[in-house]
Design a protein around this motif. Structure first.
Motif, mmCIF file in Angstrom:
data_model
loop_
_atom_site.group_PDB
_atom_site.id
_atom_site.type_symbol
_atom_site.label_atom_id
_atom_site.label_comp_id
_atom_site.label_asym_id
_atom_site.label_seq_id
_atom_site.Cartn_x
_atom_site.Cartn_y
_atom_site.Cartn_z
ATOM 1 N N MET A 60 0.837 -1.170 0.000
ATOM 2 C CA MET A 60 0.000 0.000 0.000
ATOM 3 C C MET A 60 0.890 1.243 0.000
ATOM 4 S SD MET A 60 -2.541 1.432 2.979
ATOM 5 C CE MET A 60 -1.259 1.862 4.125
ATOM 6 N N ASP A 61 0.804 2.029 -1.037
ATOM 7 C CA ASP A 61 1.549 3.278 -1.095
ATOM 8 C C ASP A 61 0.714 4.415 -0.504
ATOM 9 O OD1 ASP A 61 3.645 2.025 -2.289
ATOM 10 O OD2 ASP A 61 3.281 2.816 -4.284
ATOM 11 N N ILE A 62 1.421 5.355 0.123
ATOM 12 C CA ILE A 62 0.802 6.567 0.646
ATOM 13 C C ILE A 62 1.633 7.755 0.182
ATOM 14 C CG2 ILE A 62 -0.201 5.414 2.661
ATOM 15 C CD1 ILE A 62 2.098 6.649 4.332
ATOM 16 N N LYS A 63 1.094 8.951 0.320
ATOM 17 C CA LYS A 63 1.815 10.174 -0.024
ATOM 18 C C LYS A 63 2.586 10.679 1.188
ATOM 19 C CE LYS A 63 -0.285 10.780 -4.079
ATOM 20 N NZ LYS A 63 0.313 10.475 -5.299
ATOM 21 N N ALA A 64 3.815 11.127 0.942
ATOM 22 C CA ALA A 64 4.637 11.717 1.998
ATOM 23 C C ALA A 64 5.421 12.878 1.400
ATOM 24 C CB ALA A 64 5.605 10.688 2.582
ATOM 25 N N ILE A 65 5.810 13.804 2.234
ATOM 26 C CA ILE A 65 6.606 14.951 1.804
ATOM 27 C C ILE A 65 8.069 14.658 2.132
ATOM 28 C CG2 ILE A 65 7.017 17.421 2.088
ATOM 29 C CD1 ILE A 65 4.015 17.516 3.099
ATOM 30 N N SER A 66 8.920 14.752 1.136
ATOM 31 C CA SER A 66 10.345 14.519 1.339
ATOM 32 C C SER A 66 10.952 15.705 2.083
ATOM 33 C CB SER A 66 11.045 14.348 -0.008
ATOM 34 O OG SER A 66 12.441 14.360 0.167
ATOM 35 N N ASP A 67 11.630 15.447 3.199
ATOM 36 C CA ASP A 67 12.285 16.523 3.941
ATOM 37 C C ASP A 67 13.442 17.136 3.159
ATOM 38 O OD1 ASP A 67 10.581 16.447 6.071
ATOM 39 O OD2 ASP A 67 12.060 15.744 7.536
ATOM 40 N N SER A 68 14.031 16.381 2.242
ATOM 41 C CA SER A 68 15.184 16.906 1.509
ATOM 42 C C SER A 68 14.779 17.753 0.305
ATOM 43 C CB SER A 68 16.129 15.783 1.080
ATOM 44 O OG SER A 68 15.444 14.862 0.269
ATOM 45 N N THR A 69 13.620 17.454 -0.326
ATOM 46 C CA THR A 69 13.215 18.198 -1.536
ATOM 47 C C THR A 69 11.916 18.978 -1.358
ATOM 48 O OG1 THR A 69 11.921 16.362 -2.435
ATOM 49 C CG2 THR A 69 14.288 16.460 -3.007
ATOM 50 N N ASN A 70 11.171 18.673 -0.293
ATOM 51 C CA ASN A 70 9.856 19.274 -0.038
ATOM 52 C C ASN A 70 8.811 18.879 -1.086
ATOM 53 O OD1 ASN A 70 8.848 20.515 2.216
ATOM 54 N ND2 ASN A 70 8.782 22.535 1.276
ATOM 55 N N GLU A 71 9.108 17.853 -1.877
ATOM 56 C CA GLU A 71 8.164 17.353 -2.879
ATOM 57 C C GLU A 71 7.323 16.234 -2.272
ATOM 58 O OE1 GLU A 71 10.078 16.112 -6.476
ATOM 59 O OE2 GLU A 71 11.385 17.861 -6.505
ATOM 60 N N THR A 72 6.106 16.079 -2.772
ATOM 61 C CA THR A 72 5.249 14.977 -2.369
ATOM 62 C C THR A 72 5.585 13.763 -3.225
ATOM 63 O OG1 THR A 72 3.490 16.494 -1.717
ATOM 64 C CG2 THR A 72 2.867 14.200 -2.114
ATOM 65 N N ILE A 73 5.842 12.644 -2.559
ATOM 66 C CA ILE A 73 6.221 11.414 -3.249
ATOM 67 C C ILE A 73 5.397 10.251 -2.702
ATOM 68 C CG2 ILE A 73 8.577 12.182 -3.753
ATOM 69 C CD1 ILE A 73 9.508 10.542 -1.350
ATOM 70 N N GLU A 74 5.388 9.136 -3.416
ATOM 71 C CA GLU A 74 4.734 7.930 -2.925
ATOM 72 C C GLU A 74 5.742 7.073 -2.184
ATOM 73 O OE1 GLU A 74 2.465 5.687 -5.719
ATOM 74 O OE2 GLU A 74 0.981 7.282 -5.899
ATOM 75 N N VAL A 75 5.330 6.599 -1.020
ATOM 76 C CA VAL A 75 6.166 5.728 -0.201
ATOM 77 C C VAL A 75 5.357 4.496 0.168
ATOM 78 C CG1 VAL A 75 7.560 7.630 0.723
ATOM 79 C CG2 VAL A 75 5.505 6.894 1.939
ATOM 80 N N THR A 76 6.064 3.444 0.549
ATOM 81 C CA THR A 76 5.430 2.209 1.007
ATOM 82 C C THR A 76 5.802 2.005 2.470
ATOM 83 O OG1 THR A 76 5.630 1.266 -1.208
ATOM 84 C CG2 THR A 76 5.205 -0.273 0.593
ATOM 85 N N PRO A 77 4.896 2.326 3.397
ATOM 86 C CA PRO A 77 5.255 2.198 4.812
ATOM 87 C C PRO A 77 5.363 0.742 5.249
ATOM 88 C CG PRO A 77 2.951 2.835 4.587
ATOM 89 C CD PRO A 77 3.540 2.818 3.211
ATOM 90 N N VAL A 78 6.390 0.468 6.041
ATOM 91 C CA VAL A 78 6.561 -0.830 6.685
ATOM 92 C C VAL A 78 6.867 -0.578 8.154
ATOM 93 C CG1 VAL A 78 7.316 -2.100 4.641
ATOM 94 C CG2 VAL A 78 9.015 -0.978 6.069
#
Length: 111
Positions: A1-19
């Motif tokens: 399951m992917d969710i949206k997260a904001i990258s602290d290094s680029t401030n862009e919204t990206i898809e991540v897979t939480p584990v």
């Protein structure tokens, strides 16, 4: 399951897979879970607005920087899983399949 997260290094919204990882320093009894991104191995945390944020892996962040669910206890595997899911529920997450290491998870997700 992917969710949206904001990258602290680029401030862009990206898809991540939480584990949820059990192998947390100081918690040898599996009473806590730390949330990481399976794709990058980077810690995930929620900010004051409850937005998911991704810490940059290259800066050496570890389990102490990840969002952590504490006080997960159970008499047996089933009751432990129930307790873990109750803690993860606050984040809109639930337990999935178990893997030995994050590296194994990356390989399984890629296939």
């Amino acid at each position: 399951m992917d969710i949206k997260a904001i990258s602290d290094s680029t401030n862009e919204t990206i898809e991540v897979t939480p584990v949820a990882l059990q192998d947390i320093p100081g918690y040898s009894d599996y009473s806590a879970l730390a949330i990481f991104d399976a794709k990058t191995g980077s810690p995930l945390y929620q900010d004051y607005s409850y937005d998911w944020r991704l810490l940059p892996a290259e800066e050496g962040y570890d389990t102490e920087d990840a969002e952590t669910i504490h006080d997960i206890y159970g008499e047996d595997e089933d009751s432990w899983e129930t307790a873990a899911n109750k803690g993860l529920e606050d984040y809109g997450l639930k337990l999935g399949k178990f893997v030995d290491t994050l590296e194994k998870q990356k390989v399984e997700d890629a296939s």
